[in-house]
Write an enzyme that holds these catalytic residues in place. Structure first.
Site, PDB file in Angstrom:
ATOM      1  N   HIS A   1     -48.053 -33.524  93.655  1.00  0.00           N
ATOM      2  CA  HIS A   1     -48.720 -32.330  93.019  1.00  0.00           C
ATOM      3  C   HIS A   1     -50.205 -32.382  92.930  1.00  0.00           C
ATOM      4  CE1 HIS A   1     -46.926 -28.677  90.638  1.00  0.00           C
ATOM      5  NE2 HIS A   1     -48.060 -28.382  91.351  1.00  0.00           N
TER       6      HIS A   1
ATOM      7  N   GLU B   1     -39.905 -33.704  89.685  1.00  0.00           N
ATOM      8  CA  GLU B   1     -41.370 -34.129  89.256  1.00  0.00           C
ATOM      9  C   GLU B   1     -41.790 -34.200  87.757  1.00  0.00           C
ATOM     10  OE1 GLU B   1     -44.703 -30.766  90.119  1.00  0.00           O
ATOM     11  OE2 GLU B   1     -43.521 -31.307  91.802  1.00  0.00           O
TER      12      GLU B   1
ATOM     13  N   ARG C   1     -43.412 -24.727  94.379  1.00  0.00           N
ATOM     14  CA  ARG C   1     -42.929 -25.093  93.290  1.00  0.00           C
ATOM     15  C   ARG C   1     -41.580 -25.909  93.791  1.00  0.00           C
ATOM     16  NH1 ARG C   1     -46.655 -24.399  90.895  1.00  0.00           N
ATOM     17  NH2 ARG C   1     -47.345 -23.151  89.170  1.00  0.00           N
TER      18      ARG C   1
END
Length: 328
Positions: free
Chosen positions: A294, A262, A233
């Site tokens: 990601h 993000e 994360r």
């Protein structure tokens, strides 16, 4: 059972539609819009909504979903730190997730980032395309016989630990809840891990306790020349402190698949846009930083598992069965 599927990408539709015939009684409406205050009302008439890690599921959105009669939130991911769980309880909305789709997918990507950042593979590729075969700026270090520090030893952390062991590394780990059955790593204190690791890989969930786990104080405790990787994360790292550490030459290399900024545009093509902040551009300006979008989860196996588990969660809810993957 009717499900409104937010933020649909072509691969989402492909993998869910492939499995949907095996789940009679479940109907999915796919829409491109992500869920936020303005789009939550689109869920009128649906029993459930399906959202991803980048969705806005704060208090106003949950309350709007409640007004529209939604009873279930299907998270097609493991993380749920973006969901206001207190409000879901008040509104009687149940939340389920996909706790483990493919730990190996994320762990393998973490090692790919570590290797790419270390050996500058991304830069070497570009140089070779331009017929530049000089080795300047491409020197890396061996991982063999170095120390890998794994922060968080859930399924993904364990998979990463095994990969590091396969490279001939000594593997140490830190976890608030050590798993004593793991004989391929050694648990140590966080301070010892920071001080002795040549490679640090983050694999812990985003909680109030882990937010900004990597900050100026913890960075100062790391070895000079450490390699840092984050596929977990973005909020685990305080980005401004990371940038300061990079400028101070603390890191040999940094590999990031996630980052604090993000959420607003992850999985979107922003190539023709001017981004509202410059943090990502600042990170990308450093020659020893490698970044991806990601994509740690993005394998055929993982997407199949995500679709299957999400549909199993929906079927269990529809049939009044126990929700094994319910978020409490």
């Amino acid at each position: 059972m009717r499900i409104l599927f937010y933020d649909t990408k072509s691969y989402d539709k492909e993998f869910f539609e492939k499995l949907l015939p095996s789940y009679p009684g479940i109907e999915i409406k796919f829409i491109e819009a992500n869920i936020h205050e303005e789009t939550a009302a689109l869920a009128h008439g649906y029993d459930a909504i399906c959202a991803f890690v980048n969705a806005d599921l704060g208090t106003p959105v949950i309350e709007e979903l409640h007004r529209q009669g939604v009873k279930l939130i299907l998270m097609r991911c493991a993380g749920y730190n973006n969901v206001d769980l207190e409000t879901t309880v008040k509104c009687g909305i149940q939340v389920v997730r996909v706790p483990g789709y493919s730990p190996e997918a994320v762990a393998e990507h973490a090692m790919a980032l570590a290797l790419t950042a270390n050996r500058h593979t991304h830069k070497a590729y570009i140089k070779c395309r331009e017929n530049n075969f000089a080795l300047n700026g491409l020197m890396g270090v061996n991982f063999y016989q170095k120390t890998a520090g794994i922060i968080g030893t859930g399924k993904i952390g364990q998979a990463m630990a095994k990969i590091c062991r396969g490279f001939g590394m000594r593997v140490i780990a830190y976890d608030l809840f050590p798993n004593k059955s793991l004989d391929f790593l050694e648990y140590v204190s966080l301070d010892e891990l920071l001080a002795t690791s040549d490679l640090i890989s983050l694999h812990c969930p985003m909680t109030p306790e882990t937010e900004h786990l990597i900050n100026s104080e913890t960075i100062a405790k790391m070895k000079d020349g450490v390699i840092l990787v984050n596929t977990s994360r973005g909020g685990l790292i305080k980005t401004d402190d990371l940038i300061a550490g990079i400028r101070d030459h603390k890191f040999f290399a940094v590999g990031l698949d996630v980052y604090e900024e993000e959420s607003a545009y992850v999985y979107e093509d922003m190539s023709s846009s001017i981004l509202p902040t410059s943090t990502i551009q600042r990170l990308l300006s450093f020659p020893n930083v490698t970044m991806t979008s990601h994509q740690g989860f993005f394998t055929v196996e993982a997407l199949t598992n995500i679709a299957e588990t999400t549909l199993e969660n929906a079927r269990a809810f529809m049939n009044g069965e126990e929700l094994k993957n319910q978020v409490h």
